[in-house]
Design a protein around this motif. Sequence first.
Motif, PDB file in Angstrom:
ATOM      1  N   TYR A  36      -9.720 -14.197 -72.646  1.00  0.00           N
ATOM      2  CA  TYR A  36      -9.394 -14.576 -74.007  1.00  0.00           C
ATOM      3  C   TYR A  36     -10.654 -15.117 -74.668  1.00  0.00           C
ATOM      4  O   TYR A  36     -11.514 -15.716 -74.025  1.00  0.00           O
ATOM      5  CB  TYR A  36      -8.316 -15.679 -74.025  1.00  0.00           C
ATOM      6  CG  TYR A  36      -6.913 -15.182 -73.846  1.00  0.00           C
ATOM      7  CD1 TYR A  36      -6.405 -14.900 -72.586  1.00  0.00           C
ATOM      8  CD2 TYR A  36      -6.075 -14.992 -74.935  1.00  0.00           C
ATOM      9  CE1 TYR A  36      -5.110 -14.450 -72.419  1.00  0.00           C
ATOM     10  CE2 TYR A  36      -4.775 -14.548 -74.778  1.00  0.00           C
ATOM     11  CZ  TYR A  36      -4.309 -14.281 -73.512  1.00  0.00           C
ATOM     12  OH  TYR A  36      -3.021 -13.831 -73.360  1.00  0.00           O
ATOM     13  N   GLY A  43      -6.405 -20.308 -82.429  1.00  0.00           N
ATOM     14  CA  GLY A  43      -5.851 -20.081 -81.111  1.00  0.00           C
ATOM     15  C   GLY A  43      -6.621 -18.991 -80.384  1.00  0.00           C
ATOM     16  O   GLY A  43      -7.292 -18.164 -81.009  1.00  0.00           O
TER      17      GLY A  43
ATOM     18  N   ASN B  31       9.445 -15.173 -73.429  1.00  0.00           N
ATOM     19  CA  ASN B  31       8.677 -16.268 -72.847  1.00  0.00           C
ATOM     20  C   ASN B  31       7.889 -17.033 -73.898  1.00  0.00           C
ATOM     21  O   ASN B  31       7.227 -16.438 -74.748  1.00  0.00           O
ATOM     22  CB  ASN B  31       7.673 -15.725 -71.826  1.00  0.00           C
ATOM     23  CG  ASN B  31       8.344 -14.874 -70.773  1.00  0.00           C
ATOM     24  OD1 ASN B  31       9.003 -15.377 -69.880  1.00  0.00           O
ATOM     25  ND2 ASN B  31       8.202 -13.561 -70.892  1.00  0.00           N
ATOM     26  N   PHE B  33       5.319 -20.743 -74.345  1.00  0.00           N
ATOM     27  CA  PHE B  33       4.490 -21.653 -73.559  1.00  0.00           C
ATOM     28  C   PHE B  33       3.881 -22.735 -74.443  1.00  0.00           C
ATOM     29  O   PHE B  33       3.557 -22.474 -75.608  1.00  0.00           O
ATOM     30  CB  PHE B  33       3.332 -20.883 -72.902  1.00  0.00           C
ATOM     31  CG  PHE B  33       3.749 -19.676 -72.110  1.00  0.00           C
ATOM     32  CD1 PHE B  33       4.009 -18.478 -72.744  1.00  0.00           C
ATOM     33  CD2 PHE B  33       3.881 -19.748 -70.737  1.00  0.00           C
ATOM     34  CE1 PHE B  33       4.393 -17.353 -72.019  1.00  0.00           C
ATOM     35  CE2 PHE B  33       4.266 -18.634 -70.004  1.00  0.00           C
ATOM     36  CZ  PHE B  33       4.510 -17.435 -70.651  1.00  0.00           C
ATOM     37  N   LEU B  90      -1.562 -25.935 -78.094  1.00  0.00           N
ATOM     38  CA  LEU B  90      -1.456 -24.507 -78.382  1.00  0.00           C
ATOM     39  C   LEU B  90      -0.139 -23.964 -77.850  1.00  0.00           C
ATOM     40  O   LEU B  90       0.226 -24.195 -76.708  1.00  0.00           O
ATOM     41  CB  LEU B  90      -2.611 -23.748 -77.722  1.00  0.00           C
ATOM     42  CG  LEU B  90      -3.996 -24.052 -78.298  1.00  0.00           C
ATOM     43  CD1 LEU B  90      -5.077 -23.727 -77.288  1.00  0.00           C
ATOM     44  CD2 LEU B  90      -4.219 -23.259 -79.576  1.00  0.00           C
ATOM     45  N   ARG B  94       5.157 -14.445 -75.198  1.00  0.00           N
ATOM     46  CA  ARG B  94       4.904 -13.198 -74.478  1.00  0.00           C
ATOM     47  C   ARG B  94       6.207 -12.457 -74.268  1.00  0.00           C
ATOM     48  O   ARG B  94       7.223 -13.065 -73.926  1.00  0.00           O
ATOM     49  CB  ARG B  94       4.275 -13.518 -73.130  1.00  0.00           C
ATOM     50  CG  ARG B  94       3.926 -12.296 -72.317  1.00  0.00           C
ATOM     51  CD  ARG B  94       3.619 -12.655 -70.891  1.00  0.00           C
ATOM     52  NE  ARG B  94       3.526 -11.474 -70.087  1.00  0.00           N
ATOM     53  CZ  ARG B  94       4.566 -10.816 -69.571  1.00  0.00           C
ATOM     54  NH1 ARG B  94       5.788 -11.269 -69.757  1.00  0.00           N
ATOM     55  NH2 ARG B  94       4.387  -9.730 -68.858  1.00  0.00           N
ATOM     56  N   ASP B 102       0.309  -8.613 -69.561  1.00  0.00           N
ATOM     57  CA  ASP B 102       0.597 -10.031 -69.499  1.00  0.00           C
ATOM     58  C   ASP B 102       0.094 -10.787 -70.710  1.00  0.00           C
ATOM     59  O   ASP B 102      -0.031 -11.985 -70.686  1.00  0.00           O
ATOM     60  CB  ASP B 102      -0.083 -10.619 -68.260  1.00  0.00           C
ATOM     61  CG  ASP B 102       0.939 -10.914 -67.173  1.00  0.00           C
ATOM     62  OD1 ASP B 102       0.527 -11.240 -66.060  1.00  0.00           O
ATOM     63  OD2 ASP B 102       2.139 -10.807 -67.455  1.00  0.00           O
ATOM     64  N   THR B 103      -0.183 -10.068 -71.777  1.00  0.00           N
ATOM     65  CA  THR B 103      -0.801 -10.708 -72.927  1.00  0.00           C
ATOM     66  C   THR B 103       0.082 -11.778 -73.522  1.00  0.00           C
ATOM     67  O   THR B 103       1.248 -11.537 -73.830  1.00  0.00           O
ATOM     68  CB  THR B 103      -1.086  -9.662 -74.018  1.00  0.00           C
ATOM     69  OG1 THR B 103      -1.883  -8.625 -73.458  1.00  0.00           O
ATOM     70  CG2 THR B 103      -1.813 -10.290 -75.192  1.00  0.00           C
ATOM     71  N   GLN B 104      -0.474 -12.952 -73.650  1.00  0.00           N
ATOM     72  CA  GLN B 104       0.187 -14.010 -74.401  1.00  0.00           C
ATOM     73  C   GLN B 104      -0.481 -14.101 -75.768  1.00  0.00           C
ATOM     74  O   GLN B 104      -1.690 -14.003 -75.888  1.00  0.00           O
ATOM     75  CB  GLN B 104       0.051 -15.361 -73.675  1.00  0.00           C
ATOM     76  CG  GLN B 104       0.873 -15.424 -72.401  1.00  0.00           C
ATOM     77  CD  GLN B 104       0.849 -16.799 -71.750  1.00  0.00           C
ATOM     78  OE1 GLN B 104       0.443 -17.783 -72.344  1.00  0.00           O
ATOM     79  NE2 GLN B 104       1.309 -16.862 -70.510  1.00  0.00           N
ATOM     80  N   TYR B 105       0.344 -14.288 -76.772  1.00  0.00           N
ATOM     81  CA  TYR B 105      -0.146 -14.417 -78.142  1.00  0.00           C
ATOM     82  C   TYR B 105      -0.076 -15.887 -78.542  1.00  0.00           C
ATOM     83  O   TYR B 105       0.976 -16.504 -78.415  1.00  0.00           O
ATOM     84  CB  TYR B 105       0.696 -13.558 -79.087  1.00  0.00           C
ATOM     85  CG  TYR B 105       0.605 -12.091 -78.775  1.00  0.00           C
ATOM     86  CD1 TYR B 105       1.482 -11.506 -77.872  1.00  0.00           C
ATOM     87  CD2 TYR B 105      -0.358 -11.293 -79.373  1.00  0.00           C
ATOM     88  CE1 TYR B 105       1.394 -10.159 -77.567  1.00  0.00           C
ATOM     89  CE2 TYR B 105      -0.450  -9.947 -79.088  1.00  0.00           C
ATOM     90  CZ  TYR B 105       0.425  -9.382 -78.188  1.00  0.00           C
ATOM     91  OH  TYR B 105       0.329  -8.055 -77.886  1.00  0.00           O
ATOM     92  N   PHE B 106      -1.181 -16.380 -79.051  1.00  0.00           N
ATOM     93  CA  PHE B 106      -1.291 -17.801 -79.339  1.00  0.00           C
ATOM     94  C   PHE B 106      -1.152 -18.104 -80.819  1.00  0.00           C
ATOM     95  O   PHE B 106      -1.553 -17.313 -81.681  1.00  0.00           O
ATOM     96  CB  PHE B 106      -2.643 -18.334 -78.858  1.00  0.00           C
ATOM     97  CG  PHE B 106      -2.713 -18.550 -77.374  1.00  0.00           C
ATOM     98  CD1 PHE B 106      -2.999 -17.509 -76.519  1.00  0.00           C
ATOM     99  CD2 PHE B 106      -2.481 -19.807 -76.841  1.00  0.00           C
ATOM    100  CE1 PHE B 106      -3.056 -17.703 -75.143  1.00  0.00           C
ATOM    101  CE2 PHE B 106      -2.530 -20.018 -75.466  1.00  0.00           C
ATOM    102  CZ  PHE B 106      -2.817 -18.963 -74.624  1.00  0.00           C
ATOM    103  N   GLY B 107      -0.615 -19.285 -81.092  1.00  0.00           N
ATOM    104  CA  GLY B 107      -0.631 -19.825 -82.436  1.00  0.00           C
ATOM    105  C   GLY B 107      -1.993 -20.445 -82.727  1.00  0.00           C
ATOM    106  O   GLY B 107      -2.861 -20.499 -81.852  1.00  0.00           O
ATOM    107  N   PRO B 108      -2.192 -20.953 -83.941  1.00  0.00           N
ATOM    108  CA  PRO B 108      -3.495 -21.484 -84.349  1.00  0.00           C
ATOM    109  C   PRO B 108      -3.813 -22.855 -83.759  1.00  0.00           C
ATOM    110  O   PRO B 108      -4.953 -23.299 -83.821  1.00  0.00           O
ATOM    111  CB  PRO B 108      -3.396 -21.561 -85.869  1.00  0.00           C
ATOM    112  CG  PRO B 108      -1.944 -21.725 -86.131  1.00  0.00           C
ATOM    113  CD  PRO B 108      -1.235 -20.941 -85.069  1.00  0.00           C
TER     114      PRO B 108
END
Lengths: 115, 115
Positions: A36, A43, B31, B33, B90, B94, B102-108
């Motif tokens: 990442y 993020g 999912n 996190f 953060l 997913r 397995d990509t997780q997408y994050f907030g800002p």
Amino acid sequence: DQQVKQNSPSLSVQEGRISILNCDYTNSMFDYFLWYKKYPAEGPTFLISISSIKDKNEDGRFTVFLNKSAKHLSLHIVPSQPGDSAVYFCAASGGVTGTASKLTFGTGTRLQVTL
Amino acid sequence: DVKVTQSSRYLVKRTGEKVFLECVQDMDHENMFWYRQDPGLGLRLIYFSYDVKMKEKGDIPEGYSVSREKKERFSLILESASTNQTSMYLCASRGDWPGVTDTQYFGPGTRLTVL
């Protein structure tokens, strides 16, 4: 116990040269690895991943190499560009679904690409 | 495009206050996190949820709780904020269907300061 380690907190590379970021892991149950990229006040964004059944994955200027026997992976950026300056996190997971899908992150490497 | 939003970018609270951090995703992901990011420590998992009303402790759950009443929303609660909870928080989400990485997408992120 740090299961994913990035031993270089920072790296400086000239524009146009290759950047190599390293990551080591200790948990042999990890079977999926990701990189990442994170800019300040944003993020993390997904860059590239690799499954444990492969030893290399390429996406444009970014290539990830996995050496399972050494429990080591590396991210190569060629050629490096000023916009690549960011913190890079290595992450690992032990599965795709449910509780196994959680990621364990390294401590990050700050890459600075100089002109 | 996956969108993960967090209720506040910056938050200042006093010691002992109850703090709610909200996260919403728009991709019907199973999912979700919560991480905190601290210098030299990388991203550390606080709690995660793999389904509505399901939650599991991450690596550093002490002093935190979570709530997932609806699929799109995952809340992090600091029951009694302390100065050592000053951090960048953060949220990530997913999906859980076959063929997806397995990509997780994050907030800002939310920069929380506890005084």
